[in-house]
Design a protein around this motif. Structure first.
Motif: not given
Length: 781
Positions: A548-556, A562-572, A593-596
């Motif tokens: 979307v607009e040059g950015r890779t967006v994931l929702a799920g 995790e399958e797509n390499g996004v790391e989730l912190s303890a705060a997340d 690639g970052e949990a937004a």
């Protein structure tokens, strides 16, 4: 394609289904003969339906349609290719059988006059004059033969003359069918009737010819009954014609539900072309066209609302009484009724692809099929008539043998009476009607209630099911989630997070995706403000990804990120847990690639779910809730509907639902699965009985054995109860058909049954089987 072209074509590669109409069948023996004869062709299998007078034939490559028709004709019956009421296109293997000729086309319309494919051995209109003549002539013959006070000089000759038209013209359908079968060295119910009636008449005529003065003085000189059986011939023919006439009328009622279903569609549609409204036949609508639906009008075909808001009465399709509110982007179904506002609808399905057309094919396919229990009747009927003929001959011989060395008129009369009674009582008509008429009534009533039974095997499956897995979203709950919170976890603002999530979810079919997209459009001021996306991919039960607009967006889900390499912190993860503890369903949104952030949604339990689950328990089923949602949400829903905490499976992926079904099956359970989404399709296929909610996706419906067209879980319990009731009715029909013959033949052979009473009993047995089946039409009322 012309008829000659159809008949000369060779089979396409691979097996195909050919449907034919067969005229001339009268009993279970006819059905068995046709199936056996077709089965002798290599690779061909057939299922013949007696009351519908149709056959569904599976044909391999290399066998032409003409070969199928010739084979049936060689068996002694008339066969023609069925003209489909709905063009079949690519409806899929489960939707192949089409309704019989005479059913309405898309858009409605009555069946052509004179066609009644529910009446074996003639329809009510053709049987009526033969029955009237037989009844008028049989009554005086019966009275004068049985009441000595009414006997006058030479009454026997008068009785014979009055009986002659009855045993010739009125009984002609029996004689004709018997003669056709005899030419093929076969015998059916008509053989028994024809021989019995003819024998009684000829025996009486010969006796009277040998002694013309037998009834010259009214009552015979010795005071005994004259050895004349004219009344037997006349009354038996009358009874049998009455039985067939009542059958024809009753079976027409059994098919009313399907005929009503097929005539629901709108006849006309008002299309919008170049800004001008134009009325056209509904059948001419094309996919993508915009049509207008005013208040009170039927929606012409399946589509999506592009403008306007209204309440739509879907009761004719779904069986649900409350209108459904619809607005822009909501799907609507053809044949439902717009109750209030003006709607503009974009057609998405037309002709054979519409929900109504597919319902018609499913119901017709179920009615034309054959339940496994019916095979028992087929096996018996294959040898039944020849055995009965042998029993009748043996009865006659034994009576003469046991009468002593001197055989007088009385002994001959007793032997003849017993043999004729055996022939008349043994007609296997009720046996042939027991299963198909039960199916006809049961599946027709189911269609009226918004329930589609894919085939007769489903009836057997519902009887043994003891466990039911219920998908949560869209099955137990409304499935209409709403966004309650947007939680940013990075510098991406909440509004931007929602806009990106709404965009990437806009191409998904999942209810959660629909809720996020709708909320995003509402917050951003309309559909046009969401940006374009590319490279869209979806993983059922996991999530979606797009550029979307040059950015890779994931929702799920967590696993998807995790399958797509996004790391989730303890705060997340703490933020996710907080939303789950509130009873919300939380969806991750990741950007580059970052949990937004998280989008929290909540669903509501359907009003009737709790009562429906209680009804399932009353039917002996053990309900289990299975969902891809988190444990907190699942526990809250389970508690609301009365499912024990130990019967809840949360955070389950689509393959996990399949595994849950397999584990239960391995433990000895017979499992039903109810669901509505793409992520339920595999589990629906794996289950012993798959139940799709009609409000769900086509993939789920195609994978299921049974479909409820509404969204109420109560329809699931109703579907199972009706299926079991239909199977019970079929079993009762078969029991009484077998019992009737098992008791009637020995009683007749012992000389304890007058042939007239035997004829009445035989006719009554068929009528009772049909009447018993018609009770299903009142199910749920």
């Amino acid at each position: 394609m012309s008829d000659p072209a159809i008949l000369s074509q060779t089979a396409a590669p691979g097996p195909r289904l050919v449907e034919i109409d067969i005229q001339g069948m009268t009993c279970a023996s006819c059905v068995s003969r046709v199936e056996r004869r077709l089965g002798k062709l290599e690779g061909v299998s057939a299922s013949v339906n007696l009351p519908l007078e149709t056959a569904a034939v599976t044909v391999p490559a290399g066998i032409t349609d003409q070969q199928i028709l010739d084979t049936v004709k060689a068996t002694g019956y008339t066969a023609t290719l069925k003209s489909p009421a709905f063009p079949q296109h690519d409806a899929g293997p489960h939707l192949a059988p089409a309704p019989r000729p005479g059913a309405a086309q898309h858009g409605g319309g009555p069946a052509p006059s004179g066609q009644d494919h529910l009446a074996h051995g003639g329809n009510a209109a053709t049987l009526r004059p033969r029955l009237v003549l037989a009844a008028i002539l049989a009554l005086p013959v019966l009275l004068v033969s049985m009441v000595p006070a009414l006997q006058f000089p030479h009454w026997g000759w008068v009785a014979g003359i009055l009986t002659l038209p009855v045993v010739t013209w009125s009984a002609w359908p029996f004689h004709r069918a018997a003669a056709i079968n005899a030419r093929h060295f076969a015998s059916t119910m008509d053989t028994l009737v024809s021989i019995g009636v003819t024998a009684a008449f000829l025996f009486s005529a010969v006796e009277l010819a040998l002694d013309p003065m037998m009834t010259a003085h009214g009552t015979p000189m010795n005071g005994e009954h004259a050895p004349l059986y004219f009344e037997v011939s006349a009354v038996v023919v009358s009874f049998l014609l009455l039985g067939r006439y009542l059958e024809a009328r009753a079976k027409a009622k059994a098919g009313d539900a399907l005929r009503a279903l097929l005539t629901l569609g709108a006849r006309e549609a008002t299309v919008l072309r170049d800004g001008v409204e134009l009325k056209i036949p509904a059948a001419e609508l094309a996919v993508g066209e915009i049509f207008v639906v005013r208040p009170g009008e039927k929606i012409a075909t399946d589509g999506v609302v592009t403008d306007g808001a209204s309440a739509v009465d879907t009761s004719l399709i779904t069986g649900e009484s409350l209108p459904v509110d619809v607005g822009v982007d909501d799907a609507v179904t053809g044949a439902t009724i717009n109750t209030s506002g003006r709607l503009l609808v974009r057609a998405t399905r037309v002709g054979a692809e519409t929900t109504l057309a597919q319902m018609g094919r499913l119901v017709s396919a179920a009615q034309a099929g054959k339940a496994p229990i019916a095979r028992l009747a087929d096996r018996i009927s294959a040898v039944f008539v020849p055995v009965v003929l042998a029993v009748a001959v043996l009865t006659f011989a034994l009576w003469l043998l046991l009468s002593g060395p001197v055989i007088g008129a009385g002994e001959l009369q007793a032997a003849f009476t017993a043999a004729v009674a055996v022939l008349i009582i043994a007609c296997p008509c009720a046996l042939g009607l027991a299963t198909p008429v039960g199916l006809l009534s049961g599946t027709g009533r189911a269609a009226q209630l918004g329930i589609l039974i894919r085939g007769p095997q489903v009836l057997e499956d519902t009887r043994t099911v003891d466990t039911i897995l219920l998908d949560k979203t869209g099955t137990v709950t409304e499935g209409r989630l709403s966004v309650v919170d947007v939680v940013p976890l990075t510098r991406v603002p909440a509004a931007e997070l929602l806009r990106l999530a709404g965009t990437v979810e806009s191409h998904s079919e999942h209810p959660i995706a629909h809720a996020i997209t709708a909320h995003a459009r509402q917050q951003t001021g309309g559909a046009g403000l969401l940006p374009e996306l590319t490279e869209f991919t979806s993983a059922p039960g996991g999530g979606v990804r797009a550029a979307v607009e040059g950015r890779t967006v994931l929702a799920g889900r967590t696993g998807w990120l995790e399958e797509n390499g996004v790391e989730l912190s303890a705060a997340d993860r703490a933020a996710l847990l907080e939303q789950q503890q509130r009873g919300s369903t939380a969806i991750w949104v990741a950007v580059d690639g970052e949990a937004a952030g998280l989008i929290a949604l909540r669903d509501t339990v359907k009003a009737g779910s709790k009562d429906a689950i209680a009804q399932l328990r009353e039917l002996g089923l053990h309900p289990i809730l299975v969902t891809g949602d988190n444990a907190a949400v699942a526990a809250r829903v389970a508690a609301a509907v009365g499912i024990a905490p130990g019967d809840v499976h949360a955070d389950v992926l689509p393959e996990g639902k399949v595994e849950a079904v397999r584990k239960l099956q391995a433990a000895g359970a017979t499992v039903a699965m109810a669901g509505d989404g793409v992520n339920d399709a595999a589990a629906l296929a794996q289950a012993d009985l798959g139940i799709a909610m009609g409000s769900g996706t086509d993939v789920a419906i195609e994978a299921a054995d049974l479909t409820v067209m509404g969204s109420d879980l109560g329809q699931v319990s109703t579907a199972i109860a009706l299926s079991r009731k239909t199977l019970g009715t079929i079993k009762a029909n078969l029991f009484w058909a077998f019992f009737y013959n098992a008791v009637g033949i020995p009683v007749a052979a012992l000389g304890l049954l007058n042939p007239m009473i035997a004829g009445g009993a035989m006719a009554a047995s068929s009528v009772l089987v049909v009447a018993n089946s018609l009770r299903l039409r009142r199910f749920g009322r």
